[in-house]
Every structure is written in structure tokens, then in C-alpha cells.
Design a protein around this motif. Sequence first.
Motif, mmCIF file in Angstrom:
data_model
loop_
_atom_site.group_PDB
_atom_site.id
_atom_site.type_symbol
_atom_site.label_atom_id
_atom_site.label_comp_id
_atom_site.label_asym_id
_atom_site.label_seq_id
_atom_site.Cartn_x
_atom_site.Cartn_y
_atom_site.Cartn_z
ATOM 1 N N GLN A 405 112.439 17.853 -7.975
ATOM 2 C CA GLN A 405 113.007 19.077 -8.540
ATOM 3 C C GLN A 405 113.233 20.116 -7.449
ATOM 4 O O GLN A 405 114.262 20.797 -7.403
ATOM 5 C CB GLN A 405 112.097 19.636 -9.627
ATOM 6 C CG GLN A 405 112.176 18.890 -10.952
ATOM 7 C CD GLN A 405 111.188 19.424 -11.958
ATOM 8 O OE1 GLN A 405 110.396 20.314 -11.652
ATOM 9 N NE2 GLN A 405 111.222 18.882 -13.171
ATOM 10 N N GLY A 406 112.244 20.263 -6.559
ATOM 11 C CA GLY A 406 112.400 21.202 -5.448
ATOM 12 C C GLY A 406 113.522 20.796 -4.509
ATOM 13 O O GLY A 406 114.314 21.635 -4.055
ATOM 14 N N ALA A 407 113.621 19.478 -4.222
ATOM 15 C CA ALA A 407 114.695 18.995 -3.348
ATOM 16 C C ALA A 407 116.054 19.232 -3.987
ATOM 17 O O ALA A 407 117.018 19.652 -3.324
ATOM 18 C CB ALA A 407 114.489 17.517 -3.049
ATOM 19 N N PHE A 408 116.135 18.982 -5.292
ATOM 20 C CA PHE A 408 117.397 19.166 -6.006
ATOM 21 C C PHE A 408 117.789 20.637 -6.049
ATOM 22 O O PHE A 408 118.978 20.990 -5.944
ATOM 23 C CB PHE A 408 117.266 18.587 -7.416
ATOM 24 C CG PHE A 408 118.549 18.574 -8.183
ATOM 25 C CD1 PHE A 408 119.701 18.047 -7.627
ATOM 26 C CD2 PHE A 408 118.612 19.087 -9.469
ATOM 27 C CE1 PHE A 408 120.892 18.024 -8.327
ATOM 28 C CE2 PHE A 408 119.793 19.066 -10.182
ATOM 29 C CZ PHE A 408 120.935 18.534 -9.609
ATOM 30 N N ALA A 409 116.807 21.518 -6.215
ATOM 31 C CA ALA A 409 117.096 22.956 -6.208
ATOM 32 C C ALA A 409 117.717 23.377 -4.879
ATOM 33 O O ALA A 409 118.640 24.198 -4.839
ATOM 34 C CB ALA A 409 115.820 23.744 -6.475
ATOM 35 N N THR A 410 117.241 22.796 -3.784
ATOM 36 C CA THR A 410 117.792 23.122 -2.471
ATOM 37 C C THR A 410 119.243 22.680 -2.359
ATOM 38 O O THR A 410 120.102 23.415 -1.858
ATOM 39 C CB THR A 410 116.953 22.463 -1.371
ATOM 40 O OG1 THR A 410 115.596 22.877 -1.498
ATOM 41 C CG2 THR A 410 117.466 22.843 0.007
ATOM 42 N N LEU A 411 119.534 21.477 -2.824
ATOM 43 C CA LEU A 411 120.910 20.981 -2.747
ATOM 44 C C LEU A 411 121.857 21.850 -3.564
ATOM 45 O O LEU A 411 122.977 22.146 -3.142
ATOM 46 C CB LEU A 411 120.969 19.532 -3.231
ATOM 47 C CG LEU A 411 120.326 18.490 -2.313
ATOM 48 C CD1 LEU A 411 120.440 17.109 -2.927
ATOM 49 C CD2 LEU A 411 120.978 18.508 -0.934
#
Length: 676
Positions: A405-411
Motif C-alpha cells: 500500500q505504501g509503495a503504491f501510494a508513492t507510485l
Amino acid sequence: MFTLIRSFALLLLFWLPALQAADSGWLQNPQNSHAQVRLRADTSQTDRTRILLDIQLQDGWKTYWRSPGEGGIAPTIRWQDGATQAHWFWPLPQRFNVAGITTQGYHQRVTLPIELPNQTLKSLAGTLTLSTCSNVCILTDYPFTIDMTSSVDASFEHDYAQAMGSVPIERGLADTLVAGYQQGELQIVAERQDGWQQPALFLDGMEGASFGEPRFTLSGSRLVARVPVSDEWGDAAPDITGKTLSLVLADKGLAQQINLPIGVGPGQSSAVLPLWQMLLMALAGGFILNLMPCVLPVLGMKLGSIINTPKRDRRSVRLQFFASSAGIITSFMMLALLMTALRLGNHALGWGIQFQNPWFIALMVLVTLLFSASLFGLLHLRLPSNLNTRLATHQGRGLGGHFWQGAFATLLATPCSAPFLGTAVAFALAAPLPLLWVMFIALGIGMSLPWLMIAAFPALALRLPRPGRWMNGLRIALGALMLASCFWLISLLVNHIGLTATWIVAATIALVLLVTLFKQCGIRLATGVTALLLLVAGGMVLSGLFSPTSGKPRIEDRLNWQPLTEQAIHQALDAKQRVFIDVTADWCVTCKANKYNVLLRDDVQQALLAADVVTLRGDWSRPSDEITRFLQLRGSVAVPFNQIYGPDAPQGVVLSPLLDRTTLLKTLSDAKGTEQ
């Protein structure tokens, strides 16, 4: 027999000068024993007379290039007997620094080619004036006479070709070159596909201006040279914007002569700020990204995952938000790795440039579609068992989903620009690679600050309401929000695959999703999602597809936008006009917000429609070397980028990435000046 041959050779040796009389011989002035000169001429050409000026200097002495720099005098010849003006060719010089003074010239030996229009003169005479310097400088005259009726030296052709080989060429070194000036500093940005090894820069003089020693910054194929500028007395620098700059750019012996106009330079370079201030900007820019609309769908998912947890305790909440923070920071490290690879591969660098790639957009469409399908209950995303085991915590509850979820938020955050973010990223991309990584990690920490705050104070998350039937409605709403993001991403494909193909992709995804919902969840849920899909995702698709490049915008834009070029800025400033610049991209969410919240407002449109305002727009939706160079010259690597020029703002005023209507109107009015 041998004695006879030797005698003939000696006789020939003494006889050769008569054949080589188109030569002044080596000349030396009794008042200057540190230099000697020679002039040779070739009259075999029908349209010109070629001359070689040989200068021989003792060790420790130097003479000067056509533009000596901050001191010295270039060699000159006063021709006699009706000789017309000569055309000099100048080999690549060297730079000398003595007592803080920088000069440009030659040492030891140099040969200067000279050409004269063909003349019917029996002799060519004149006086060479040569300035030679060591600890002291001597100005010496060398009168000479060349017999133009005699044959040329047999080695002349070779020497002339060798001398011309050291003269800078007109093209072949730099692929692109731009120059800008602001606040006593000339900035030259050169791009070269093969990269730079040992760059050197030599500037011709300019009336009223004095150039100091260049300082170079290398970044892959990009070379930035910053040259201090002052007046001829070393005081306040004159404004050289709009003038033509003559220079020689060199790298490892290859040199190019270039003439180019001086544009308006970037704002105050971020590189002059201390590192700790840049780190604070990175933290602030990353933190503000959480407030951008790009991240809202992921934040909704995060809250939903916390509410859905059957047993919520401080430890589990803390671990979940720590995992999301780790995902954010790891993603920024991956972005740093991407930027490192792009720099080493001599590609363009910028914030959000991955959205210029249709394959990346397609990947993001797939990811958002899977997330929305998961929220609708159509499938369950699971990690591989080995990865899930490594990320698992006590009681068997995995943290992998929170990490992603955190990685996706960055993208999803990368299409957004925020205050401080552009400055920090521009500094990072121009910095050495270790510092680039430090800055991107600081950006990741800044974005993860709210998540770390909840990890530090889990009670904030524990106050959320307990799960219940209302969660089904929330889950569908979050799924619709994620689906809206999916269709917005689909709309970005218009520039790559065309309008018709994009409509087909969007319609196919919508049809498959609705059929699947009807079969697995029943007509009630399918009907509700259909309504949400039409209201939210459909609206996003239409707003993305019907843009100024593919149809009429949702609100009419009455401005006559012109293509963005440096020349257009110069022409407008010369005509005492104001300029409003808008660099945008279809994938930039902040750009869309600026457009509908500020640029399409009636009062802003009216102000920009004034007779003395020129509106220029650059579209960075797809890769563009011209726009990349335009942004880099102004110390920016992200969109939106807005700038205002005018008679009272000749250097340009850069506006905040989040446009404010009042600030825009005031800056535009202040740039008008008193002459309007």
C-alpha cells in the motif's frame, strides 16, 4: 663521387631559401628575447592568399587568443601596400589564471592561419603587434615583408592543414546548447549524447561585460557551465539578456565554435542553498504529497484495512503503519535507482517522467484495476507464500499488504507536484549520485511522516469506528474511487494509442467488470457499481479524453496559446509585452487542478487576454527534449511549471506549483511596468 654529391647537397641547401622566399624568416625584436615570429604565404590559390603566422615562446611565457579574457591584447597586424582586411583563424586556446585574473591564450608554440583576398602584390608588408606575458607583459612590434613572387615552402600545405585542424569546427560536438543570464551569472547548458569527459569553455568578449572562469557541473549527457559576469571594472554586472554570445566549447581536444542568443536564465539556483535547507525542503515536499489528490485513494484503502481488522491493538496498528512507511521509503529508493540508471544511460531526468511511458501507464492501469476488483470482492490479492512468511508478524498476520500500500501510494504520488518538491528534486537530480540517493530517501521520509506519526501514536487509528454492515458501502465507495483512478490512467493513453483505441480499452474494462459483478455479487451491487462507474469513472474518462488536443475542454479556454520557445519569450520582451508560461502534462494531476481552479477562472482569463500578454504553453505529456531543456535551464524537473515575464520582470517570476489566483493576478500586474 660522394664528395661531389655532398657538395651539391650543400649548394642546394643554401639555394633553397631563394625558392622559399615567400617567408619572412624568423623575426625577433631586440627588446623582447622571449618570443620570435615567422610569416609564410602561399599564392598558389586563385581566390585567396593563405598565410601562416608562427609564434615561438620561451617557457613560462604566453600570448593571447582573439578574446584575451580579463587582461592582455590579442595579436594584430597593420597591413601596408593596400592589403585588405584579413580573416584570422584561431586554434583552440588554453586558460591561464594568475593572481585571480583569468585569461585565454597560448604558450610555447602556436600557428595561426590567416586568409587574405587574392591580390596582385609583389610583396606583402606590415607590422605584427604581439603581447607576451610572464610575470611582466611586453608589447612588441615585428615589421615584416614577404616576397609574393617566390614559391611557397614545400611544407606549407602540411603545416596549414595541421593548423586548420586545431581550429574549432562549426558543429559536431554539442547536440544542443542554450544560454541564459540572471543576476550576474551566465548559465550555459549543453547536451551531448556521448557524455562529457574534460569540458572546457572559452568566451568571446562582449561590450560592457567581463566573464570570469566557468564552473562546470556534469550530469550524464548534460553539462552546465556557470560563468560569473561583471562589468569591465569588476562591479555590478550589466544585463546581457537578448545579446548574442560567441564561444568555443571543447572536450578532450574536440572543439566547436558556437554563436547563440542569451535567454532569460533560471531563478536563484537551488544549488547555492545549504544542504540542510535542501533536506528540509525534501522533507516538506514529501509530506505535502500526502495532501495531493493522487494519494487519496490509497489513504482510503489504508483506513479501510485498519477498520476491517477484527482485533485492533496498538502493536498491530503500529506494525501496519511502519510497514506502509517502509513501502514508501523503499519506493523512493527504487525511484532513486531509476534516476541513477537514466543518468548513467544519458537519458532525461524528471519527476513523474515514467508517466510518459505507455507501458508504465498500462501497468498502473492493471494495478489499480486489481485493487478496485479486490475492494469489490471479486478477487483477493495474496503474496507468494515465501514472501508472505518473511513479512509475517506474530499471530500469523502478514504485513505485505501494508508494505505494498505504501509503495503504491508513492507510485500514484509521482504525477503530482507540490511546493518545495520541485526544488528538492531538481537539486537531487543535478547532484552527485550519493547525494541524489540521500535526497530521495529524505523525500520518502517526508511522505511517510503522517504514517510514522500514527505508528508512534496508534491511539489515533484506534479511535476509528468498529466494523459493521456499513463497511460494505465503504468498501464499494473505496473501490469506485480506485476505479476512477484506473480510468483516469486509461485516459492518459490517448497521446500514445489514439482516442478510438483508448475508448475501446475503457469500454472493454467497464463491460468485463460489470458482467463479473453481476455474476458474482448480484444485480443490486452491480447496479450500484454501474451508477458509481458512470458518475465517477465516466466523468474522469471524459475529462481526460476531451482535452485541448483531442476535443473541447469541459470549460472553454479562450486563450490563444502559442508554442513555448525561448525565441518567443525574447520577442515578447523586446516588444515590451508580458509573457505567461504554462508547462503542463495530461498525467499531471496538479496541472489539472491548476487549470480548472485558476486558469479557467473568468478574471484570470480576462487578465491573460490583455493585448500586451503573450501566453505560451509546453506539453510534457510525451518526452520532449525542448521542454526538458527549458525546465532544466530554470532549475526545474517537474510540472506544473508557471512563469511570468514582463518589462518589470525581465528575469521571470516562477509561481508556486499550486497556483493561487490572487498571486497570479498580482504578479502579472506587477510585471507590466510603468511604460505600458
